[in-house]
Motif scaffolding. Structure first.
Motif, PDB file in Angstrom:
ATOM      1  N   SER A  57       0.899  -1.154   0.021  1.00 45.66           N
ATOM      2  CA  SER A  57      -0.095   0.086   0.031  1.00 45.66           C
ATOM      3  C   SER A  57       0.807   1.287  -0.024  1.00 45.66           C
ATOM      4  O   SER A  57       0.256   2.330  -0.455  1.00 45.66           O
ATOM      5  CB  SER A  57      -1.017  -0.085   1.245  1.00 45.66           C
ATOM      6  OG  SER A  57      -0.169  -0.043   2.405  1.00 45.66           O
ATOM      7  N   SER A  58       2.142   1.107   0.387  1.00 42.58           N
ATOM      8  CA  SER A  58       2.865   2.302   0.550  1.00 42.58           C
ATOM      9  C   SER A  58       3.758   2.869  -0.936  1.00 42.58           C
ATOM     10  O   SER A  58       4.213   3.722  -1.058  1.00 42.58           O
ATOM     11  CB  SER A  58       4.194   2.082   1.419  1.00 42.58           C
ATOM     12  OG  SER A  58       5.184   1.302   1.038  1.00 42.58           O
ATOM     13  N   LEU A  59       3.407   1.688  -2.042  1.00 36.72           N
ATOM     14  CA  LEU A  59       4.390   1.913  -3.156  1.00 36.72           C
ATOM     15  C   LEU A  59       3.749   2.957  -4.078  1.00 36.72           C
ATOM     16  O   LEU A  59       4.429   3.306  -4.835  1.00 36.72           O
ATOM     17  CB  LEU A  59       4.730   0.583  -3.801  1.00 36.72           C
ATOM     18  CG  LEU A  59       5.495  -0.352  -2.705  1.00 36.72           C
ATOM     19  CD1 LEU A  59       5.663  -1.686  -3.586  1.00 36.72           C
ATOM     20  CD2 LEU A  59       7.007   0.105  -2.264  1.00 36.72           C
ATOM     21  N   PRO A  60       2.532   2.682  -4.296  1.00 37.14           N
ATOM     22  CA  PRO A  60       1.920   3.904  -5.280  1.00 37.14           C
ATOM     23  C   PRO A  60       2.346   5.349  -5.079  1.00 37.14           C
ATOM     24  O   PRO A  60       2.944   5.933  -6.201  1.00 37.14           O
ATOM     25  CB  PRO A  60       0.597   3.566  -5.281  1.00 37.14           C
ATOM     26  CG  PRO A  60       0.055   2.205  -4.764  1.00 37.14           C
ATOM     27  CD  PRO A  60       1.256   1.957  -3.920  1.00 37.14           C
ATOM     28  N   ALA A  61       2.369   5.785  -4.044  1.00 37.85           N
ATOM     29  CA  ALA A  61       2.559   7.100  -3.610  1.00 37.85           C
ATOM     30  C   ALA A  61       4.221   7.192  -3.770  1.00 37.85           C
ATOM     31  O   ALA A  61       4.775   8.261  -4.203  1.00 37.85           O
ATOM     32  CB  ALA A  61       2.183   7.533  -2.204  1.00 37.85           C
ATOM     33  N   ALA A  62       4.982   6.187  -3.304  1.00 34.39           N
ATOM     34  CA  ALA A  62       6.378   6.208  -3.322  1.00 34.39           C
ATOM     35  C   ALA A  62       6.926   6.423  -4.748  1.00 34.39           C
ATOM     36  O   ALA A  62       7.819   6.869  -4.976  1.00 34.39           O
ATOM     37  CB  ALA A  62       6.945   5.050  -2.600  1.00 34.39           C
ATOM     38  N   PHE A  63       6.105   5.633  -5.800  1.00 31.68           N
ATOM     39  CA  PHE A  63       6.636   5.659  -7.046  1.00 31.68           C
ATOM     40  C   PHE A  63       5.926   6.622  -8.036  1.00 31.68           C
ATOM     41  O   PHE A  63       6.264   6.766  -9.099  1.00 31.68           O
ATOM     42  CB  PHE A  63       6.470   4.265  -7.752  1.00 31.68           C
ATOM     43  CG  PHE A  63       7.067   3.071  -7.005  1.00 31.68           C
ATOM     44  CD1 PHE A  63       8.206   3.216  -6.403  1.00 31.68           C
ATOM     45  CD2 PHE A  63       7.027   1.854  -7.567  1.00 31.68           C
ATOM     46  CE1 PHE A  63       8.872   2.397  -5.530  1.00 31.68           C
ATOM     47  CE2 PHE A  63       7.497   0.814  -6.583  1.00 31.68           C
ATOM     48  CZ  PHE A  63       8.459   0.853  -5.682  1.00 31.68           C
ATOM     49  N   ALA A  64       5.010   7.366  -7.509  1.00 35.37           N
ATOM     50  CA  ALA A  64       4.274   8.441  -8.335  1.00 35.37           C
ATOM     51  C   ALA A  64       5.072   9.434  -9.148  1.00 35.37           C
ATOM     52  O   ALA A  64       6.046   9.903  -8.563  1.00 35.37           O
ATOM     53  CB  ALA A  64       3.290   9.342  -7.545  1.00 35.37           C
ATOM     54  N   GLY A  65       4.690   9.554 -10.351  1.00 34.03           N
ATOM     55  CA  GLY A  65       5.658  10.611 -11.230  1.00 34.03           C
ATOM     56  C   GLY A  65       6.890  10.389 -11.522  1.00 34.03           C
ATOM     57  O   GLY A  65       7.598  11.154 -12.059  1.00 34.03           O
ATOM     58  N   ALA A  66       7.386   8.727 -11.602  1.00 35.83           N
ATOM     59  CA  ALA A  66       8.594   8.542 -11.905  1.00 35.83           C
ATOM     60  C   ALA A  66       8.718   8.521 -13.307  1.00 35.83           C
ATOM     61  O   ALA A  66       8.010   7.448 -13.897  1.00 35.83           O
ATOM     62  CB  ALA A  66       8.899   7.173 -11.175  1.00 35.83           C
ATOM     63  N   ASP A  67       9.625   9.160 -13.957  1.00 32.54           N
ATOM     64  CA  ASP A  67      10.037   8.881 -15.174  1.00 32.54           C
ATOM     65  C   ASP A  67      10.955   7.591 -15.422  1.00 32.54           C
ATOM     66  O   ASP A  67      10.934   6.717 -16.368  1.00 32.54           O
ATOM     67  CB  ASP A  67      10.635  10.138 -16.040  1.00 32.54           C
ATOM     68  CG  ASP A  67       9.728  11.337 -16.078  1.00 32.54           C
ATOM     69  OD1 ASP A  67       8.728  11.099 -16.773  1.00 32.54           O
ATOM     70  OD2 ASP A  67       9.953  12.370 -15.436  1.00 32.54           O
ATOM     71  N   GLN A  68      11.853   7.657 -14.301  1.00 31.55           N
ATOM     72  CA  GLN A  68      12.825   6.391 -14.190  1.00 31.55           C
ATOM     73  C   GLN A  68      12.707   6.201 -12.523  1.00 31.55           C
ATOM     74  O   GLN A  68      12.815   7.055 -11.764  1.00 31.55           O
ATOM     75  CB  GLN A  68      14.139   6.840 -14.662  1.00 31.55           C
ATOM     76  CG  GLN A  68      14.374   7.463 -16.146  1.00 31.55           C
ATOM     77  CD  GLN A  68      15.752   7.244 -16.428  1.00 31.55           C
ATOM     78  OE1 GLN A  68      16.510   6.215 -16.433  1.00 31.55           O
ATOM     79  NE2 GLN A  68      16.179   8.575 -16.435  1.00 31.55           N
ATOM     80  N   LEU A  69      12.817   4.879 -12.452  1.00 35.21           N
ATOM     81  CA  LEU A  69      12.571   4.272 -11.071  1.00 35.21           C
ATOM     82  C   LEU A  69      13.840   3.249 -11.064  1.00 35.21           C
ATOM     83  O   LEU A  69      13.669   2.369 -11.716  1.00 35.21           O
ATOM     84  CB  LEU A  69      11.399   3.575 -10.924  1.00 35.21           C
ATOM     85  CG  LEU A  69      11.218   2.535  -9.404  1.00 35.21           C
ATOM     86  CD1 LEU A  69      11.284   3.704  -8.354  1.00 35.21           C
ATOM     87  CD2 LEU A  69       9.769   1.966  -9.693  1.00 35.21           C
ATOM     88  N   LEU A  70      14.735   3.604  -9.919  1.00 27.46           N
ATOM     89  CA  LEU A  70      15.756   2.612  -9.550  1.00 27.46           C
ATOM     90  C   LEU A  70      15.329   1.801  -8.482  1.00 27.46           C
ATOM     91  O   LEU A  70      15.267   2.291  -7.399  1.00 27.46           O
ATOM     92  CB  LEU A  70      17.108   3.254  -9.476  1.00 27.46           C
ATOM     93  CG  LEU A  70      18.293   2.343  -9.128  1.00 27.46           C
ATOM     94  CD1 LEU A  70      18.388   1.514 -10.309  1.00 27.46           C
ATOM     95  CD2 LEU A  70      19.354   3.483  -8.751  1.00 27.46           C
ATOM     96  N   LEU A  71      14.958   0.378  -8.751  1.00 28.53           N
ATOM     97  CA  LEU A  71      14.701  -0.526  -7.802  1.00 28.53           C
ATOM     98  C   LEU A  71      15.835  -1.438  -7.364  1.00 28.53           C
ATOM     99  O   LEU A  71      16.503  -2.038  -8.200  1.00 28.53           O
ATOM    100  CB  LEU A  71      13.660  -1.530  -8.437  1.00 28.53           C
ATOM    101  CG  LEU A  71      12.299  -0.957  -8.815  1.00 28.53           C
ATOM    102  CD1 LEU A  71      11.558  -2.355  -9.108  1.00 28.53           C
ATOM    103  CD2 LEU A  71      11.468  -0.572  -7.451  1.00 28.53           C
ATOM    104  N   VAL A  72      16.030  -1.285  -5.862  1.00 26.22           N
ATOM    105  CA  VAL A  72      17.257  -2.082  -5.485  1.00 26.22           C
ATOM    106  C   VAL A  72      16.887  -3.590  -5.077  1.00 26.22           C
ATOM    107  O   VAL A  72      15.529  -3.622  -4.978  1.00 26.22           O
ATOM    108  CB  VAL A  72      17.827  -1.530  -4.101  1.00 26.22           C
ATOM    109  CG1 VAL A  72      16.783  -1.448  -3.016  1.00 26.22           C
ATOM    110  CG2 VAL A  72      19.047  -2.088  -3.790  1.00 26.22           C
TER     111      VAL A  72
END
Length: 282
Positions: A57-72
């Motif tokens: 449930s925390s991830l949609p807001a955490a990733f919002a607006g990302a043109d690029q997302l670096l996932l560890v």
């Protein structure tokens, strides 16, 4: 917007630091399970967001607006890494992320005896099926791992391992810097991208290099795997961790870490750190 997970850790933290040299802080957000640990980024003007792969449930807001997302990738050997990675990728797709970049491994293979390599291969398959542009940063095995994978050779005078094979040892700092270059590039890097040192010495080669840098003879031996596990447990390690690490040596013996690629050197504009340099600095 560039969104970076795991920025409170050594790898993606260093990538964030490199990006901040060329990218405005307002264009970067970092995601952390404990936002207080990201205070140094907040002080620089970077947006700090709460996010936890184990808390979908925390991830949609955490990733919002990302043109690029670096996932560890998950670094906990006892965690269900695939479940965590799947949750993160699904959330990224739902959030409409432009590109997902994932910290994978040079030895990613579904049949590897090293557990994380199987997880990386499976995660790359999820990325390929996601419908979102993706990049897998296949980093070589990290150089600092030599501090424990070579064993107490400085005290014993012998590199003692349960199996031998070539490994493209790679500086974590170099991999982090290269990731920043890739993220900031105007040219997308699609699919698996291999980032390794220039050479892939065996453990026997490393023993010879250790002799050269210390000026004293360092021996080398391959011992029975079960004997090696028992010695690890006797020295205070858990049997689980010993067998986890045993998979690394077995994968090396199978040649799964042998490949090298000139891309890292090209991205850095200099020679990557070598295993010999790591042995000299230890």
């Amino acid at each position: 917007m560039i969104v970076i997970t795991g920025a409170t850790g050594a790898l993606n933290g260093a990538t964030t630091d490199h990006l901040l040299r060329t990218t405005p802080a307002a264009d970067i957000a970092v995601v952390a399970r404990d936002v207080s640990k990201a205070a140094r980024f907040a002080e620089l003007g970077v947006e700090v967001r709460y996010g936890d792969y184990a808390d979908p449930s925390s991830l949609p807001a955490a990733f919002a607006g990302a043109d690029q997302l670096l996932l560890v990738s998950s670094s906990d050997p006892t965690a269900d890494a695939m479940k965590l990675h799947r949750t993160a990728i699904e959330a990224a797709v739902t959030a409409g992320v432009g590109r997902i970049l994932y910290t994978s491994h040079q030895g990613a293979a579904s049949d590897s005896p090293f557990g994380p390599a199987r997880d990386h291969a499976a995660t790359e398959a999820l990325l390929a099926a996601s419908g979102t542009p993706w990049t897998a940063l296949r980093n070589g095995f990290y150089l600092h791992s030599l501090d424990w994978l070579l064993g107490p050779w400085r005290e014993t005078g012998v590199v003692s391992v349960p199996a031998d094979g070539p490994v493209s040892w790679t500086s974590r700092a170099d991999a982090a810097e290269a990731a920043a270059v890739i993220i900031a590039s105007d040219t997308p890097y699609d699919g698996p991208v291999t980032l390794t040192g220039r050479a892939a010495p065996t453990f026997a080669d490393l023993a010879r290099q250790a002799s050269a840098v210390t000026g004293r003879e360092v021996g080398f031996e391959v011992v029975d795997p079960e004997e090696w596990v028992r010695s690890q447990v006797a020295s205070g390690n858990s049997e689980y961790l010993a067998r986890f690490n045993l998979g690394m040596y077995d994968a090396a013996a199978g040649g799964l870490f042998a490949g090298t690629d000139p891309l890292l050197e090209s991205l850095l504009g200099r020679e990557p750190q070598s295993a010999r340099e790591q042995l000299s600095a230890a």
